[in-house]
Design a protein around this motif. Sequence first.
Motif, PDB file in Angstrom:
ATOM      1  N   GLY A  43      -4.149  -5.173   6.998  1.00  0.00           N
ATOM      2  CA  GLY A  43      -5.135  -5.759   7.884  1.00  0.00           C
ATOM      3  C   GLY A  43      -4.571  -5.839   9.292  1.00  0.00           C
ATOM      4  O   GLY A  43      -3.500  -5.296   9.582  1.00  0.00           O
ATOM      5  N   PRO A  44      -5.262  -6.537  10.184  1.00  0.00           N
ATOM      6  CA  PRO A  44      -4.822  -6.610  11.581  1.00  0.00           C
ATOM      7  C   PRO A  44      -3.424  -7.191  11.761  1.00  0.00           C
ATOM      8  O   PRO A  44      -2.759  -6.897  12.757  1.00  0.00           O
ATOM      9  CB  PRO A  44      -5.884  -7.516  12.233  1.00  0.00           C
ATOM     10  N   TYR A  45      -2.986  -8.018  10.821  1.00  0.00           N
ATOM     11  CA  TYR A  45      -1.704  -8.695  10.983  1.00  0.00           C
ATOM     12  C   TYR A  45      -0.594  -8.083  10.137  1.00  0.00           C
ATOM     13  O   TYR A  45       0.510  -8.619  10.084  1.00  0.00           O
ATOM     14  CB  TYR A  45      -1.862 -10.191  10.669  1.00  0.00           C
ATOM     15  N   SER A  46      -0.873  -6.990   9.458  1.00  0.00           N
ATOM     16  CA  SER A  46       0.203  -6.305   8.738  1.00  0.00           C
ATOM     17  C   SER A  46       1.030  -5.490   9.726  1.00  0.00           C
ATOM     18  O   SER A  46       0.613  -5.231  10.853  1.00  0.00           O
ATOM     19  CB  SER A  46      -0.362  -5.411   7.629  1.00  0.00           C
ATOM     20  N   ARG A  47       2.214  -5.113   9.294  1.00  0.00           N
ATOM     21  CA  ARG A  47       3.129  -4.394  10.171  1.00  0.00           C
ATOM     22  C   ARG A  47       2.805  -2.896  10.211  1.00  0.00           C
ATOM     23  O   ARG A  47       1.901  -2.431   9.533  1.00  0.00           O
ATOM     24  CB  ARG A  47       4.570  -4.617   9.682  1.00  0.00           C
ATOM     25  N   SER A  48       3.580  -2.192  11.001  1.00  0.00           N
ATOM     26  CA  SER A  48       3.436  -0.739  11.059  1.00  0.00           C
ATOM     27  C   SER A  48       3.777  -0.141   9.700  1.00  0.00           C
ATOM     28  O   SER A  48       4.626  -0.665   8.965  1.00  0.00           O
ATOM     29  CB  SER A  48       4.375  -0.170  12.127  1.00  0.00           C
ATOM     30  N   LEU A  49       3.142   0.972   9.372  1.00  0.00           N
ATOM     31  CA  LEU A  49       3.392   1.619   8.090  1.00  0.00           C
ATOM     32  C   LEU A  49       4.864   1.972   7.913  1.00  0.00           C
ATOM     33  O   LEU A  49       5.399   1.945   6.800  1.00  0.00           O
ATOM     34  CB  LEU A  49       2.517   2.871   7.975  1.00  0.00           C
ATOM     35  N   ASP A  50       5.539   2.273   9.011  1.00  0.00           N
ATOM     36  CA  ASP A  50       6.959   2.631   8.944  1.00  0.00           C
ATOM     37  C   ASP A  50       7.825   1.491   8.412  1.00  0.00           C
ATOM     38  O   ASP A  50       8.947   1.722   7.954  1.00  0.00           O
ATOM     39  CB  ASP A  50       7.469   3.034  10.337  1.00  0.00           C
ATOM     40  N   ASP A  51       7.320   0.265   8.466  1.00  0.00           N
ATOM     41  CA  ASP A  51       8.095  -0.901   8.045  1.00  0.00           C
ATOM     42  C   ASP A  51       8.031  -1.155   6.540  1.00  0.00           C
ATOM     43  O   ASP A  51       8.622  -2.129   6.054  1.00  0.00           O
ATOM     44  CB  ASP A  51       7.606  -2.155   8.784  1.00  0.00           C
ATOM     45  N   TYR A  52       7.316  -0.304   5.804  1.00  0.00           N
ATOM     46  CA  TYR A  52       7.174  -0.510   4.358  1.00  0.00           C
ATOM     47  C   TYR A  52       7.807   0.637   3.580  1.00  0.00           C
ATOM     48  O   TYR A  52       7.837   1.782   4.037  1.00  0.00           O
ATOM     49  CB  TYR A  52       5.687  -0.636   3.979  1.00  0.00           C
ATOM     50  N   ASP A  53       8.289   0.302   2.388  1.00  0.00           N
ATOM     51  CA  ASP A  53       8.896   1.304   1.515  1.00  0.00           C
ATOM     52  C   ASP A  53       7.880   1.944   0.579  1.00  0.00           C
ATOM     53  O   ASP A  53       8.021   3.104   0.183  1.00  0.00           O
ATOM     54  CB  ASP A  53       9.996   0.664   0.662  1.00  0.00           C
ATOM     55  N   VAL A  54       6.868   1.181   0.180  1.00  0.00           N
ATOM     56  CA  VAL A  54       5.930   1.652  -0.830  1.00  0.00           C
ATOM     57  C   VAL A  54       4.581   0.989  -0.603  1.00  0.00           C
ATOM     58  O   VAL A  54       4.501  -0.151  -0.127  1.00  0.00           O
ATOM     59  CB  VAL A  54       6.474   1.358  -2.256  1.00  0.00           C
ATOM     60  N   VAL A  55       3.519   1.711  -0.939  1.00  0.00           N
ATOM     61  CA  VAL A  55       2.153   1.194  -0.814  1.00  0.00           C
ATOM     62  C   VAL A  55       1.569   1.019  -2.211  1.00  0.00           C
ATOM     63  O   VAL A  55       1.612   1.940  -3.042  1.00  0.00           O
ATOM     64  CB  VAL A  55       1.274   2.147   0.020  1.00  0.00           C
ATOM     65  N   LEU A  56       1.039  -0.162  -2.475  1.00  0.00           N
ATOM     66  CA  LEU A  56       0.352  -0.474  -3.729  1.00  0.00           C
ATOM     67  C   LEU A  56      -1.135  -0.551  -3.420  1.00  0.00           C
ATOM     68  O   LEU A  56      -1.585  -1.459  -2.711  1.00  0.00           O
ATOM     69  CB  LEU A  56       0.865  -1.802  -4.294  1.00  0.00           C
ATOM     70  N   HIS A  57      -1.900   0.437  -3.924  1.00  0.00           N
ATOM     71  CA  HIS A  57      -3.326   0.505  -3.597  1.00  0.00           C
ATOM     72  C   HIS A  57      -4.165   0.009  -4.761  1.00  0.00           C
ATOM     73  O   HIS A  57      -4.068   0.510  -5.884  1.00  0.00           O
ATOM     74  CB  HIS A  57      -3.749   1.929  -3.241  1.00  0.00           C
ATOM     75  N   PHE A  58      -5.035  -0.940  -4.459  1.00  0.00           N
ATOM     76  CA  PHE A  58      -5.859  -1.603  -5.467  1.00  0.00           C
ATOM     77  C   PHE A  58      -7.280  -1.057  -5.414  1.00  0.00           C
ATOM     78  O   PHE A  58      -7.917  -1.084  -4.364  1.00  0.00           O
ATOM     79  CB  PHE A  58      -5.860  -3.109  -5.183  1.00  0.00           C
ATOM     80  N   SER A  59      -7.771  -0.521  -6.528  1.00  0.00           N
ATOM     81  CA  SER A  59      -9.129  -0.006  -6.686  1.00  0.00           C
ATOM     82  C   SER A  59      -9.212   1.484  -6.355  1.00  0.00           C
ATOM     83  O   SER A  59      -8.401   2.019  -5.597  1.00  0.00           O
ATOM     84  CB  SER A  59     -10.141  -0.772  -5.814  1.00  0.00           C
ATOM     85  N   VAL A  60     -10.225   2.134  -6.935  1.00  0.00           N
ATOM     86  CA  VAL A  60     -10.485   3.546  -6.649  1.00  0.00           C
ATOM     87  C   VAL A  60     -11.865   3.713  -6.010  1.00  0.00           C
ATOM     88  O   VAL A  60     -12.519   4.732  -6.166  1.00  0.00           O
ATOM     89  CB  VAL A  60     -10.378   4.413  -7.931  1.00  0.00           C
ATOM     90  N   HIS A  61     -12.297   2.690  -5.293  1.00  0.00           N
ATOM     91  CA  HIS A  61     -13.545   2.775  -4.543  1.00  0.00           C
ATOM     92  C   HIS A  61     -13.382   3.810  -3.426  1.00  0.00           C
ATOM     93  O   HIS A  61     -12.327   3.931  -2.808  1.00  0.00           O
ATOM     94  CB  HIS A  61     -13.882   1.407  -3.944  1.00  0.00           C
ATOM     95  N   GLY A  62     -14.452   4.547  -3.154  1.00  0.00           N
ATOM     96  CA  GLY A  62     -14.374   5.635  -2.183  1.00  0.00           C
ATOM     97  C   GLY A  62     -13.935   5.225  -0.797  1.00  0.00           C
ATOM     98  O   GLY A  62     -13.381   6.022  -0.050  1.00  0.00           O
ATOM     99  N   GLY A  63     -14.170   3.975  -0.435  1.00  0.00           N
ATOM    100  CA  GLY A  63     -13.831   3.521   0.902  1.00  0.00           C
ATOM    101  C   GLY A  63     -12.352   3.470   1.206  1.00  0.00           C
ATOM    102  O   GLY A  63     -11.968   3.263   2.362  1.00  0.00           O
ATOM    103  N   GLY A  64     -11.491   3.669   0.210  1.00  0.00           N
ATOM    104  CA  GLY A  64     -10.059   3.596   0.464  1.00  0.00           C
ATOM    105  C   GLY A  64      -9.349   4.931   0.517  1.00  0.00           C
ATOM    106  O   GLY A  64      -8.160   4.996   0.815  1.00  0.00           O
ATOM    107  N   LEU A  65     -10.063   6.019   0.253  1.00  0.00           N
ATOM    108  CA  LEU A  65      -9.410   7.321   0.114  1.00  0.00           C
ATOM    109  C   LEU A  65      -8.817   7.820   1.431  1.00  0.00           C
ATOM    110  O   LEU A  65      -7.683   8.321   1.462  1.00  0.00           O
ATOM    111  CB  LEU A  65     -10.400   8.341  -0.450  1.00  0.00           C
TER     112      LEU A  65
END
Length: 322
Positions: A43-65
Amino acid sequence: MSYPRVLITTYHHAFLVKGGGEYEIFSIADTLKQQGLIVDVYGPYSRSLDDYDVVLHFSVHGGGLELLEQVKEANKPIILWPNLWVREGDSVSPDLISSYLALSDAVVFKSVAEKNNFSRYFELPEEKCRDINICVDGSYLNAAPPDLFKTLYGLDKYAIWFGVIESNKNQLQAVQVLREKGIKLVLVGSARTKSYLQACLDAGGEDILVIPNLPYKSEIVRSALQGAMFYIEVGHEPAGLSAIEAGLSGCKLVLSDSEWSREHFGDNAFYADPKSKESLSNAVDAVLAADLSSTALTDSLQRFCLPKAADPLINILQSFTR
């Protein structure tokens, strides 16, 4: 091995109407933080993607692809948590699911029933599959002031149901059956559509109370569960965390009869066919006649309590730390 820095993502309009899945995202984040991981929900207050090691994605709704496509382009490992239960006739695109699976480095399932259902409809790469547990806060085992909820809402005897109010959840049928028996039903949750909510209100009359939300993991929620005649969730898809939490609170359960329910509750719940008012009526009669002196249900559900229940998910996240 050091703990990974985790970004939890989902589809962009998930939080417009918060239900069990959305609250589960917050629960996952809190759980991992309590175990020492650095975790943010995108969201707006999360860090840059470079600051994370892994992404945990919740749901397979089309809006997240599209979001995950950007994550993949940044060469970040993706763990997919589908949180999907498919019924015959549901319009879920196999191509969409295939796209999600292709982007993912691992796919997690929190029950055998969920994995079986998913693989029945989609080609699931077995080498990507990982097993995790449902994770529930152990606070639901703690006693709450017995009359707190009843006094606050002017209640005596009632059944209770937590979750989004929508046709797929099937609250209307429960309202109708319980009113015929003179049992007040408390629905805790937001409505997906005003028309379905109004249908429930019209059917329930004086025997329905709708509370849009209650503070998650709070004393008032525990009091609501512990003071109920029984917890009911008889939707066309499996129940979720709320049913586990209710069982831990010592609440008797009336649930949809499914592979998922049997896997988690065995013979310690009362089951109904969600398509049959007669079946639901019989299940309610059975739960009302049941003796609650046994601790079998509460004891069996403690395997889902934190912190131990989170170990499989943490191990998977750690395996993708670079």
